[in-house]
Design a protein around this motif. Structure first.
Motif, PDB file in Angstrom:
ATOM      1  N   GLN A 161       0.621  -1.218  -0.063  1.00 40.69           N
ATOM      2  CA  GLN A 161      -0.218  -0.318  -0.244  1.00 40.69           C
ATOM      3  C   GLN A 161       0.744   1.510  -0.380  1.00 40.69           C
ATOM      4  N   GLU A 162       1.763   1.669   0.635  1.00 41.92           N
ATOM      5  CA  GLU A 162       3.145   2.592   0.795  1.00 41.92           C
ATOM      6  C   GLU A 162       3.946   2.501  -0.547  1.00 41.92           C
ATOM      7  N   ASP A 200       0.673   4.269  -2.240  1.00 42.29           N
ATOM      8  CA  ASP A 200       0.578   5.403  -2.197  1.00 42.29           C
ATOM      9  C   ASP A 200       1.616   6.719  -2.627  1.00 42.29           C
ATOM     10  N   GLU A 202       0.778  10.384  -4.673  1.00 42.79           N
ATOM     11  CA  GLU A 202       1.667  11.119  -4.738  1.00 42.79           C
ATOM     12  C   GLU A 202       2.658  11.711  -6.038  1.00 42.79           C
TER      13      GLU A 202
END
Length: 351
Positions: A263-264, A267, A271
């Motif tokens: 998930q990081e 994310d 960004e």
């Protein structure tokens, strides 16, 4: 509106790469045909080795084209030549010797095309050099094949003219050619690939290297038009890379890489896309533009470090060679489709 890199030199290289791919496909067709026609077990074994190499090299060429990011058609003259050779190979007008002779000429053409692309890339840009770099082992391998084919042609030619087997000394020349190219040159080039296709780590790392070079070229330039063009390529490359990873790679690794770490990565790329779209609306002649680019570089750099350390390690520990290569194939296919949607040709394409 930010345009992609659109100078004619980059389009010309893209067309040459497409022509190289088309000829490579013809080489594979020829070798499959030769295996059906050959009555000599040693020559058949040699052709079988050529075929294995050429199938692998087609995958490398396809990787280079996707990495380059500009889609073009082969030159019309090359398309016509390929069709003519294909008809000759499939017909009965040529002897087996004459067919192999035509094949050796194609190998020479492929060597020269690959070397020309390499030399042209040196004149066009460091990002182009990074994109086409993997084609260099293909050039050396085709050169090695060409040397071996010369010895095979002598064997076939003597049989055609005399009906007798050639002296063993001629076959020894083939062996010498193999030794020469698998030694000084082959140890650094052809053997390094160990007859394997690129795995997913190799393909992702190529993308990382190319975008890093584009960032460097952009920050070193003071020409607003070139800065705009470099950003256009960065935009397309990062977008295609991110979407292909999210479509193919991250769902595959989530089970063993971990929900939180995967998930990081999602994310971070969200960004990154947000920043890309912000920068798109800023004039490249302002100082703010490069400030935002440096911010984007930091985010991309952190993302790259995570992928190349922990994610790559997880892939090595959980996927076998075949699975990793298959994931690379799926990633390249997804990325090629995304590039086409984004406007993968350089001619007049805008973001």
């Amino acid at each position: 509106m930010v345009s992609t890199l659109d100078d004619t030199k980059r389009n010309a290289i893209a067309s040459k790469l497409a022509s190289i791919k088309l000829v490579q496909q013809l080489l594979i067709e020829n070798e499959e045909l030769f295996l059906r026609e050959s009555t000599d077990s040693e020559i058949s074994d040699r052709i079988r080795n050529f075929l294995e190499d050429d199938r692998k090299n087609l995958g490398i060429i396809e990787t280079v084209i996707v990495q380059y990011g500009i889609q073009q058609e082969p030159k019309q003259t090359v398309q016509q030549m390929v069709e003519q050779v294909r008809k000759l190979m499939q017909g009965s007008e040529l002897s087996f010797y004459e067919k192999v002779s035509q094949h050796e000429l194609l190998k020479h053409q492929q060597v020269m095309s690959g070397l020309l692309v390499h030399k042209a890339a040196q004149k066009v840009g460091a990002d182009v050099m990074a994109a086409i770099g993997p084609i260099n082992p293909v050039n050396f391998e085709n050169r090695a094949h060409q040397e071996q084919l010369k010895g095979i042609l002598e064997i076939l030619g003597v049989r055609e003219l005399t009906g007798q087997n050639a002296d063993q000394g001629i076959w020894a020349r083939v062996q010498d050619a193999i030794a020469a190219f698998s030694g000084a040159v082959g140890s650094a080039v052809t053997q390094s690939s160990d007859k394997q296709d690129m795995n997913i780590q190799d393909v992702i790392r190529l993308d990382h290297n190319k975008v890093n070079i584009l960032f460097t070229e952009l920050l070193q330039s003071n020409d607003p038009q070139k800065i705009q063009e470099y950003f256009g390529q960065i935009y397309k490359d990062l977008t295609a890379h991110a979407e292909a990873e999210e479509e193919v790679v991250y769902p595959r690794v989530r089970s063993f890489y971990g929900e939180g770490d995967t998930q990081e990565l999602y994310d971070e790329q969200a960004e990154m896309k947000r920043l890309l779209n912000q920068i798109k609306g800023i004039s490249p002649s302002t100082s703010e533009f490069k400030d935002r680019i440096r911010n984007l570089m930091d985010i991309v750099g952190d993302h790259v470090r995570q992928e190349e350390s922990t994610m790559f390690a997880a892939i090595r520990n959980n996927l076998n060679t075949q699975q990793s290569e298959q994931l690379a194939t799926e990633f390249k296919a997804a990325k090629a489709k995304i590039q086409q949607r984004l406007g993968g040709t350089a001619t007049g394409a805008n973001i």
